[in-house]
Design an enzyme around this catalytic site. Structure first.
Site, PDB file in Angstrom:
ATOM      1  N   GLY A 157      75.183  33.575 -24.239  1.00  0.00           N
ATOM      2  CA  GLY A 157      74.874  34.936 -23.808  1.00  0.00           C
ATOM      3  C   GLY A 157      75.682  35.314 -22.579  1.00  0.00           C
ATOM      4  CB  ILE A 189      80.755  34.197 -28.244  1.00  0.00           C
ATOM      5  CG1 ILE A 189      80.823  35.607 -27.618  1.00  0.00           C
ATOM      6  CG2 ILE A 189      81.900  33.327 -27.740  1.00  0.00           C
ATOM      7  CD1 ILE A 189      80.883  35.630 -26.110  1.00  0.00           C
ATOM      8  CB  ALA A 212      83.815  47.163 -26.846  1.00  0.00           C
ATOM      9  N   GLY A 261      75.136  27.456 -28.757  1.00  0.00           N
ATOM     10  CA  GLY A 261      74.797  28.850 -29.058  1.00  0.00           C
ATOM     11  C   GLY A 261      75.481  29.305 -30.342  1.00  0.00           C
ATOM     12  N   GLY A 264      75.436  32.206 -31.647  1.00  0.00           N
ATOM     13  CA  GLY A 264      75.372  33.667 -31.620  1.00  0.00           C
ATOM     14  C   GLY A 264      76.736  34.220 -32.031  1.00  0.00           C
ATOM     15  CG  HIS A 290      86.994  52.086 -59.878  1.00  0.00           C
ATOM     16  ND1 HIS A 290      86.157  51.009 -59.699  1.00  0.00           N
ATOM     17  CD2 HIS A 290      87.854  51.746 -60.878  1.00  0.00           C
ATOM     18  CE1 HIS A 290      86.477  50.065 -60.564  1.00  0.00           C
ATOM     19  NE2 HIS A 290      87.503  50.487 -61.291  1.00  0.00           N
TER      20      HIS A 290
HETATM   21  P1  FAD Z   1      83.790  44.991 -19.125  1.00  0.00           P
HETATM   22  O1  FAD Z   1      84.663  45.052 -20.306  1.00  0.00           O
HETATM   23  O2  FAD Z   1      83.270  43.655 -18.721  1.00  0.00           O
HETATM   24  O3  FAD Z   1      84.599  45.635 -17.927  1.00  0.00           O
HETATM   25  C1  FAD Z   1      84.106  45.659 -16.624  1.00  0.00           C
HETATM   26  C2  FAD Z   1      85.279  45.827 -15.700  1.00  0.00           C
HETATM   27  O4  FAD Z   1      84.795  46.111 -14.406  1.00  0.00           O
HETATM   28  C3  FAD Z   1      86.128  44.563 -15.560  1.00  0.00           C
HETATM   29  O5  FAD Z   1      87.464  44.895 -15.772  1.00  0.00           O
HETATM   30  C4  FAD Z   1      85.861  44.101 -14.137  1.00  0.00           C
HETATM   31  O6  FAD Z   1      87.001  43.493 -13.539  1.00  0.00           O
HETATM   32  C5  FAD Z   1      85.572  45.415 -13.459  1.00  0.00           C
HETATM   33  N1  FAD Z   1      84.762  45.294 -12.250  1.00  0.00           N
HETATM   34  C6  FAD Z   1      83.565  44.687 -12.104  1.00  0.00           C
HETATM   35  N2  FAD Z   1      83.101  44.843 -10.848  1.00  0.00           N
HETATM   36  C7  FAD Z   1      84.029  45.573 -10.209  1.00  0.00           C
HETATM   37  C8  FAD Z   1      84.126  46.064  -8.883  1.00  0.00           C
HETATM   38  N3  FAD Z   1      83.157  45.853  -7.978  1.00  0.00           N
HETATM   39  N4  FAD Z   1      85.229  46.764  -8.539  1.00  0.00           N
HETATM   40  C9  FAD Z   1      86.226  46.998  -9.426  1.00  0.00           C
HETATM   41  N5  FAD Z   1      86.175  46.570 -10.705  1.00  0.00           N
HETATM   42  C10 FAD Z   1      85.090  45.870 -11.078  1.00  0.00           C
HETATM   43  N6  FAD Z   1      82.252  43.666 -28.205  1.00  0.00           N
HETATM   44  C11 FAD Z   1      82.463  44.370 -29.321  1.00  0.00           C
HETATM   45  O7  FAD Z   1      81.977  45.499 -29.433  1.00  0.00           O
HETATM   46  N7  FAD Z   1      83.242  43.882 -30.336  1.00  0.00           N
HETATM   47  C12 FAD Z   1      83.799  42.659 -30.277  1.00  0.00           C
HETATM   48  O8  FAD Z   1      84.488  42.242 -31.202  1.00  0.00           O
HETATM   49  C13 FAD Z   1      83.589  41.881 -29.106  1.00  0.00           C
HETATM   50  N8  FAD Z   1      84.148  40.671 -28.997  1.00  0.00           N
HETATM   51  C14 FAD Z   1      83.955  39.950 -27.844  1.00  0.00           C
HETATM   52  C15 FAD Z   1      84.514  38.687 -27.755  1.00  0.00           C
HETATM   53  C16 FAD Z   1      84.330  37.921 -26.625  1.00  0.00           C
HETATM   54  C17 FAD Z   1      84.957  36.554 -26.538  1.00  0.00           C
HETATM   55  C18 FAD Z   1      83.583  38.452 -25.536  1.00  0.00           C
HETATM   56  C19 FAD Z   1      83.423  37.663 -24.278  1.00  0.00           C
HETATM   57  C20 FAD Z   1      83.018  39.713 -25.611  1.00  0.00           C
HETATM   58  C21 FAD Z   1      83.187  40.471 -26.773  1.00  0.00           C
HETATM   59  N9  FAD Z   1      82.605  41.721 -26.925  1.00  0.00           N
HETATM   60  C22 FAD Z   1      82.795  42.427 -28.080  1.00  0.00           C
HETATM   61  C23 FAD Z   1      81.779  42.321 -25.863  1.00  0.00           C
HETATM   62  C24 FAD Z   1      82.617  43.346 -25.085  1.00  0.00           C
HETATM   63  O9  FAD Z   1      83.749  42.704 -24.550  1.00  0.00           O
HETATM   64  C25 FAD Z   1      81.785  43.972 -23.990  1.00  0.00           C
HETATM   65  O10 FAD Z   1      80.602  44.512 -24.540  1.00  0.00           O
HETATM   66  C26 FAD Z   1      82.558  45.104 -23.318  1.00  0.00           C
HETATM   67  O11 FAD Z   1      83.749  44.619 -22.755  1.00  0.00           O
HETATM   68  C27 FAD Z   1      81.703  45.763 -22.234  1.00  0.00           C
HETATM   69  O12 FAD Z   1      82.441  46.776 -21.638  1.00  0.00           O
HETATM   70  P2  FAD Z   1      82.167  47.217 -20.120  1.00  0.00           P
HETATM   71  O13 FAD Z   1      83.153  48.288 -19.829  1.00  0.00           O
HETATM   72  O14 FAD Z   1      80.746  47.454 -19.915  1.00  0.00           O
HETATM   73  O15 FAD Z   1      82.514  45.913 -19.252  1.00  0.00           O
HETATM   74  P1  NAD Z   2      74.519  35.875 -28.167  1.00  0.00           P
HETATM   75  O1  NAD Z   2      73.311  36.386 -27.525  1.00  0.00           O
HETATM   76  O2  NAD Z   2      75.095  36.578 -29.333  1.00  0.00           O
HETATM   77  O3  NAD Z   2      74.273  34.378 -28.659  1.00  0.00           O
HETATM   78  C1  NAD Z   2      73.844  33.376 -27.809  1.00  0.00           C
HETATM   79  C2  NAD Z   2      73.120  32.323 -28.629  1.00  0.00           C
HETATM   80  O4  NAD Z   2      72.886  31.205 -27.807  1.00  0.00           O
HETATM   81  C3  NAD Z   2      71.762  32.802 -29.136  1.00  0.00           C
HETATM   82  O5  NAD Z   2      71.664  32.542 -30.502  1.00  0.00           O
HETATM   83  C4  NAD Z   2      70.786  31.987 -28.314  1.00  0.00           C
HETATM   84  O6  NAD Z   2      69.607  31.681 -29.005  1.00  0.00           O
HETATM   85  C5  NAD Z   2      71.585  30.736 -28.029  1.00  0.00           C
HETATM   86  N1  NAD Z   2      71.175  30.008 -26.845  1.00  0.00           N
HETATM   87  C6  NAD Z   2      70.798  30.509 -25.636  1.00  0.00           C
HETATM   88  N2  NAD Z   2      70.547  29.498 -24.781  1.00  0.00           N
HETATM   89  C7  NAD Z   2      70.761  28.356 -25.447  1.00  0.00           C
HETATM   90  C8  NAD Z   2      70.668  26.978 -25.094  1.00  0.00           C
HETATM   91  N3  NAD Z   2      70.313  26.590 -23.877  1.00  0.00           N
HETATM   92  N4  NAD Z   2      70.971  26.047 -26.033  1.00  0.00           N
HETATM   93  C9  NAD Z   2      71.349  26.433 -27.278  1.00  0.00           C
HETATM   94  N5  NAD Z   2      71.450  27.726 -27.665  1.00  0.00           N
HETATM   95  C10 NAD Z   2      71.161  28.663 -26.758  1.00  0.00           C
HETATM   96  O7  NAD Z   2      75.582  35.698 -26.983  1.00  0.00           O
HETATM   97  P2  NAD Z   2      77.119  35.326 -27.028  1.00  0.00           P
HETATM   98  O8  NAD Z   2      77.507  34.814 -28.365  1.00  0.00           O
HETATM   99  O9  NAD Z   2      77.370  34.516 -25.831  1.00  0.00           O
HETATM  100  O10 NAD Z   2      77.786  36.738 -26.840  1.00  0.00           O
HETATM  101  C11 NAD Z   2      77.541  37.492 -25.634  1.00  0.00           C
HETATM  102  C12 NAD Z   2      77.584  38.963 -25.900  1.00  0.00           C
HETATM  103  O11 NAD Z   2      78.888  39.370 -26.217  1.00  0.00           O
HETATM  104  C13 NAD Z   2      76.682  39.345 -27.055  1.00  0.00           C
HETATM  105  O12 NAD Z   2      75.699  40.229 -26.566  1.00  0.00           O
HETATM  106  C14 NAD Z   2      77.547  40.046 -28.024  1.00  0.00           C
HETATM  107  O13 NAD Z   2      77.019  41.274 -28.395  1.00  0.00           O
HETATM  108  C15 NAD Z   2      78.875  40.260 -27.305  1.00  0.00           C
HETATM  109  N6  NAD Z   2      79.929  39.915 -28.271  1.00  0.00           N
HETATM  110  C16 NAD Z   2      80.097  40.757 -29.336  1.00  0.00           C
HETATM  111  C17 NAD Z   2      81.025  40.441 -30.300  1.00  0.00           C
HETATM  112  C18 NAD Z   2      81.184  41.336 -31.466  1.00  0.00           C
HETATM  113  O14 NAD Z   2      80.702  42.468 -31.408  1.00  0.00           O
HETATM  114  N7  NAD Z   2      81.850  40.927 -32.524  1.00  0.00           N
HETATM  115  C19 NAD Z   2      81.776  39.286 -30.198  1.00  0.00           C
HETATM  116  C20 NAD Z   2      81.559  38.463 -29.121  1.00  0.00           C
HETATM  117  C21 NAD Z   2      80.629  38.794 -28.154  1.00  0.00           C
END
Ligand code: FAD
Ligand code: NAD
Length: 479
Positions: free
Chosen positions: A278, A192, A327, A188, A190, A451
């Protein structure tokens, strides 16, 4: 029956904790249930974002970027540091400190705002009751006038590459490698994949990315995506598009991945493999049988534009509902629903949500691509400007990339802004504000920029929409 609240929020990620704080600020008696426990068994707030997402990944992106600066670029600008070596354990230590500060900050904000923190797993029952199962298995039921579900998302797994302790990992595992893998596979290309692939590539891994789609970053304007792909390739990321992963095998502590591309069946061996294809909404054990909250066909909690579910008084926000998994999108939805619950008018502008990929240079965008606009039948004019013609970028020794403004040909209204550059994630806020205020490209063109600043490239791109960029040779004659 235990306490009654005006609002109970389930989940304390950036969606849930922001909703809870805002609701409490608006005078509502608010509780927030969170089940996440850290390695020490302590309940922590902040969700995916603070614990295993945005924050830890940015800590490693920053440290690995600084390492590359020291290794490859300091000498270019007259700083001799010898041969730096990455200390991965120390980098993780720094990352953990950053997480702890952020997570601790949320708990402090809950206290300061009078949000009741409930520890354990929350389940929505009928009649707006929430059952909380504590970490010790004890159950308590709370009543609420309003419930906000913010349960987030988890990584998608695919059958050909089942997670295998320490070898085939998801993003969480990839934030914890104790050593730099020599050969790193990423499924992927994407957000991440590019971010975590970059971290380990910078620290010395040979990174191969297997991406199913034929197009690189289809959500980004074609010109900017093409430039990004070239820049990342130059850094050593081997991005293979149009590949279909068909299976994997663990042999002698190595991961052998089978895939097919236009040339046929292939096999490649890695020391570690990251699966980042994803994320999916997380709704496990969340909804009681008679809760009445509907899911959509993809498993997201079904909501309207204002995050109302099928049950009056029950809202859902963030990654567990439709829209981009970001987020800041989750947080904005959290503020919107808290405002609605408090009786205020509130809505979100889903057309002006910025996205950033924190590679180096960063990729950032808001709104439409030129291709989106054309596909929607909108006539557009565009302006682009290269950072190689920006004084500050040159002085920063970071003059790669360009900025592009997409405007409606008839009204000049800005429809999108797409950038690849150092600090593009900061620069894009200008595009977001411009779009939020319904600005035209001319509005930006008529604005005075400091600037030297890299923001001047945005000014020039806006000037270029009418062909009048100053620091570009091929400009049109002013009418
Ligand atoms: P979450 O952050 O997933 O929080 C959900 C919370 O609910 C968790 O703490 C979970 O434990 C809790 N929960 C779930 N079910 C229950 C339950 N039944 N009872 C009690 N608690 C529960 N987004 C960005 O905008 N910028 C970035 O740079 C970015 N980088 C990322 C990097 C990585 C490696 C990953 C994996 C994601 C990244 N994201 C980024 C995506 C971002 O983390 C998510 O979009 C964001 O955290 C979503 O917020 P949320 O509050 O919906 O859910
Ligand atoms: P993504 O949707 O960004 O990328 C996943 C990629 O995997 C896509 O390009 C897709 O075509 C590919 N893919 C799917 N199935 C595949 C397969 N079987 N074989 C090969 N490629 C395949 O998802 P992600 O990178 O996992 O991130 C998850 C979510 O977390 C995203 O929605 C992103 O918005 C969020 N996130 C955001 C940030 C940020 O804002 N900087 C950073 C990390 C994650």
């Amino acid at each position: 029956m235990a306490d009654k609240f005006d609002v109970i929020v389930i989940g304390a990620g950036p969606g849930g904790y922001v909703a809870a704080i805002r609701a409490a600020q608006l005078g509502l008696k608010t509780a927030c249930v969170e089940k996440w426990v850290n390695k020490e068994g302590k309940t922590v707030h902040g969700g995916t974002c603070l614990n295993v997402g945005c924050i830890p990944s940015k800590a490693l992106l920053e440290t690995s970027h600084k390492f590359v600066e020291a290794r490859d670029h300091y000498n270019e600008i007259g700083i001799e540091v010898g041969e730096p070596t990455p200390n991965v354990a120390k980098m993780h230590e720094f990352k953990e400190q950053v997480i702890a500060k952020n997570v601790g900050g949320i708990s402090a904000l809950f206290k300061a705002n009078g949000v009741t923190a409930l520890e354990g797993s929350g389940k929505v029952l009928s009649s707006k009751q929430v059952e909380v199962t504590g970490h010790d298995g004890e159950k308590a039921t709370y009543e609420a006038d309003n419930i906000v579900i913010a349960s987030g998302s988890v990584p998608v797994e695919i059958p050909p590459t089942p997670l295998t302790e320490g070898l085939i990992v998801n993003s969480t595992g990839a934030l914890e490698f104790e050593e730099v893998p020599k050969r790193l596979g990423v499924i992927g290309a994407g957000v991440i994949g590019l971010e975590l692939g970059s971290v380990w590539n910078r620290l010395g891994s040979e990174v191969t990315m297997l991406e199913a789609m034929d197009t690189f970053l289809p959500m980004v304007d074609k010109d900017i995506a093409k430039e990004t792909q070239k820049l990342l390739k130059k850094q050593g990321l081997d991005i293979r598009l149009g590949t279909r992963v068909t299976g994997s095998e663990i042999k002698d502590n190595e991961v052998v991945v089978k895939y097919a591309d236009a040339e046929g069946e292939k096999e490649i061996t890695f020391d570690k493999l990251i699966v980042c294809v994803g994320r999916r909404p997380y709704t496990e054990a969340l909804l009681g049988e008679d809760a009445g909250v509907n899911l959509d066909e993809r498993g997201f909690i079904f909501v309207d534009d204002q995050c109302r579910t099928s049950v009056p008084g029950v809202y859902a926000i963030g990654d567990c509902v439709r829209g981009q998994m970001l987020a800041h999108k989750a947080s904005e939805e959290g503020m919107m629903v808290a405002d609605i619950i408090a009786g205020h008018k509130a809505e979100m502008n889903y057309d002006a949500i910025p996205c950033v990929i924190y590679t180096s240079p960063e990729v950032a965008w808001v709104g439409m691509t030129e291709q989106d606009a054309k596909a929607a039948g909108i006539e557009v004019k565009t302006g682009s400007f290269p950072f190689s013609a920006n004084g500050r970028a040159l002085a920063n020794n970071a003059a790669e990339g360009s900025a592009k403004v997409i405007a409606d040909a008839e009204t000049d209204r800005i429809l999108g802004m797409h950038i690849v550059s150092q600090h593009a994630g900061e620069l894009i806020a200008q595009g977001v504000i411009a779009m939020e205020f319904g600005s035209s490209a001319e509005d930006i063109a008529l604005t005075c920029y400091a600037h030297p600043s890299t923001s001047e490239a945005i000014h020039e791109a806006a000037l270029a929409v009418d062909g009048h960029a100053i620091h570009m040779a091929n400009r049109k004659k002013r009418k």
